[in-house]
Design a protein around this motif. Structure first.
Motif, PDB file in Angstrom:
ATOM      1  N   HIS A   1       0.353  -1.410   6.529  1.00 18.39           N
ATOM      2  CA  HIS A   1      -0.411  -0.592   6.030  1.00 18.39           C
ATOM      3  C   HIS A   1       0.080  -0.147   4.191  1.00 18.39           C
ATOM      4  CE1 HIS A   1      -2.692   3.972   5.433  1.00 18.39           C
ATOM      5  NE2 HIS A   1      -1.259   3.377   4.182  1.00 18.39           N
TER       6      HIS A   1
ATOM      7  N   LEU B   1       6.764   3.711   4.397  1.00 15.43           N
ATOM      8  CA  LEU B   1       5.253   2.975   3.667  1.00 15.43           C
ATOM      9  C   LEU B   1       5.573   2.100   1.976  1.00 15.43           C
ATOM     10  CD1 LEU B   1       3.092   6.350   4.425  1.00 15.43           C
ATOM     11  CD2 LEU B   1       2.587   4.250   4.983  1.00 15.43           C
TER      12      LEU B   1
ATOM     13  N   ASP C   1      -0.729   1.814  13.358  1.00 16.47           N
ATOM     14  CA  ASP C   1      -1.362   2.047  12.131  1.00 16.47           C
ATOM     15  C   ASP C   1      -0.335   1.891  10.952  1.00 16.47           C
ATOM     16  OD1 ASP C   1      -3.341   3.907  13.764  1.00 16.47           O
ATOM     17  OD2 ASP C   1      -2.003   5.777  13.462  1.00 16.47           O
ATOM     18  N   LEU C   2       1.246   1.355  11.131  1.00 20.62           N
ATOM     19  CA  LEU C   2       1.620   0.876  10.518  1.00 20.62           C
ATOM     20  C   LEU C   2       1.357  -0.502  10.097  1.00 20.62           C
ATOM     21  CD1 LEU C   2       5.674   2.676  10.970  1.00 20.62           C
ATOM     22  CD2 LEU C   2       3.667   3.292   8.988  1.00 20.62           C
TER      23      LEU C   2
END
Length: 255
Positions: free
Chosen positions: A200, A130, A164-165
C-alpha cells in the motif's frame, strides 16, 4: 495453542536438519539481512529471541547511544542476519530511535523487513506499518500476540489485511513459538524472490505536490545514482526533514 511447547514446534518440517538453525551472535557470514521493526511492547524482542536463540545480545549503533541487537539463524542452508531495530511509533525521525530505525530500513537495504505488531491493538500500530511500506516493498507483517487477541475475542482477518496492505501477514505468538515456522518460511520466500509484494502506498496526492516530488526524485537520481527510494526521500525533503538533508550533504548512505 497458548501452551504449545517448544519441542512440538521443533518437530515440524521447518525445524528439521535442513531447516532452522539458531546461530546466536554468529553473523560474520550471511546470505540475507533481515530488519525487525515495530512499536514498543509488541513482543518484538521475543520474536528476535525465537529466531536467533538469544536473550537480546545488545550493543550500540555506531555514533549513537541507541541500543541495537543482532543475531542470526540458518534456514535451508542459507544464513540470515537479523537486526532488531529500536522500538518506535514513527519513522519521521523526531528522535534518535526513529532516526536509527528509518535509516537502516532505507539505507541499510535489508533483504526483508519484518514489521511486528500487536494483534490486540492493531489500529495503533498501523501508522508505523504504512510508513515502513512507503520505504520498502520487501516486508512481512508479523501479527504477534495473537493469543492475547483471541483471549479478548478479537478476530483479525489476515487474508483481508494482507490484501489491503499488499504484503504477507503471519499470525504469531512468539513466546509459544506459534506461527514462527510460517514466519521463517515467509521471510525465506521473500528473500529468495518467491514472493513479490505490492505494498500500500500513498495515493491521491495533490497535483502540485506530485509534480514537485517527481522533479526532485529525478534530480536525486542524477546526483546520487545509488540512492534508494528517491521518491520517498523527495517527500521527506519537501517536508524539511533535517536528518535527510544532512545525510545528503554528507553523502552518508551506508549503514
Amino acid at each position: 495453542m497458548d501452551t504449545l511447547p517448544k519441542s512440538a514446534c521443533e518437530a515440524c518440517p521447518q525445524f528439521n536438519a535442513n531447516g532452522l538453525k539458531k546461530l546466536g551472535i554468529n553473523t560474520t557470514e550471511f546470505d540475507f539481512v533481515v530488519a525487525l521493526a515495530g512499536n514498543p511492547n509488541t513482543g518484538k524482542s521475543t520474536v528476535f529471541n525465537s529466531l536467533t536463540g538469544l536473550k537480546q545480545h545488545t550493543g550500540n549503533w555506531p555514533g549513537k547511544t541507541v541500543t541495537r541487537a543482532e543475531g542470526g539463524f540458518e534456514y535451508n542452508n542459507q544464513k540470515f542476519k537479523l537486526v532488531d531495530l529500536p522500538g518506535t511509533y514513527s519513522l519521521l525521525s523526531t528522535s534518535e530511535d526513529e532516526e536509527v530505525a528509518r535509516n537502516f530500513i532505507l539505507f541499510g537495504k535489508p533483504s526483508v523487513t519484518i514489521i511486528v505488531v500487536d494483534a490486540s491493538r492493531l489500529e495503533r500500530n498501523l501508522n508505523l506499518v504504512l510508513q515502513v511500506l512507503e520505504i520498502t516493498d520487501r516486508a512481512v507483517l508479523c501479527l504477534n500476540l495473537i493469543d492475547e487477541a483471541e483471549r479478548n475475542n478479537i478476530e483479525v482477518d489476515t487474508r483481508s489485511l494482507a490484501r489491503d496492505l499488499g504484503i504477507p501477514v503471519v499470525a504469531t505468538s512468539a513466546r509459544y513459538y506459534r506461527g514462527i515456522p510460517e514466519l521463517i518460511q515467509t521471510v525465506s520466500d521473500l528473500a529468495n524472490g518467491r514472493i513479490h509484494c505490492k505494498p500500500h502506498r500513498i495515493k491521491n496526492i495533490p497535483e502540485n505536490i506530485e509534480k514537485a516530488v517527481q522533479k526532485l526524485s529525478i534530480e536525486l537520481k542524477k546526483e546520487f545514482p545509488e540512492i534508494p527510494n528517491s521518491r520517498w526521500i523527495a517527500f521527506r525533503l519537501l517536508e524539511g526533514d533535517r536528518h535527510i538533508i544532512e545525510l545528503l550533504r554528507k553523502g552518508e548512505f551506508v549503514i
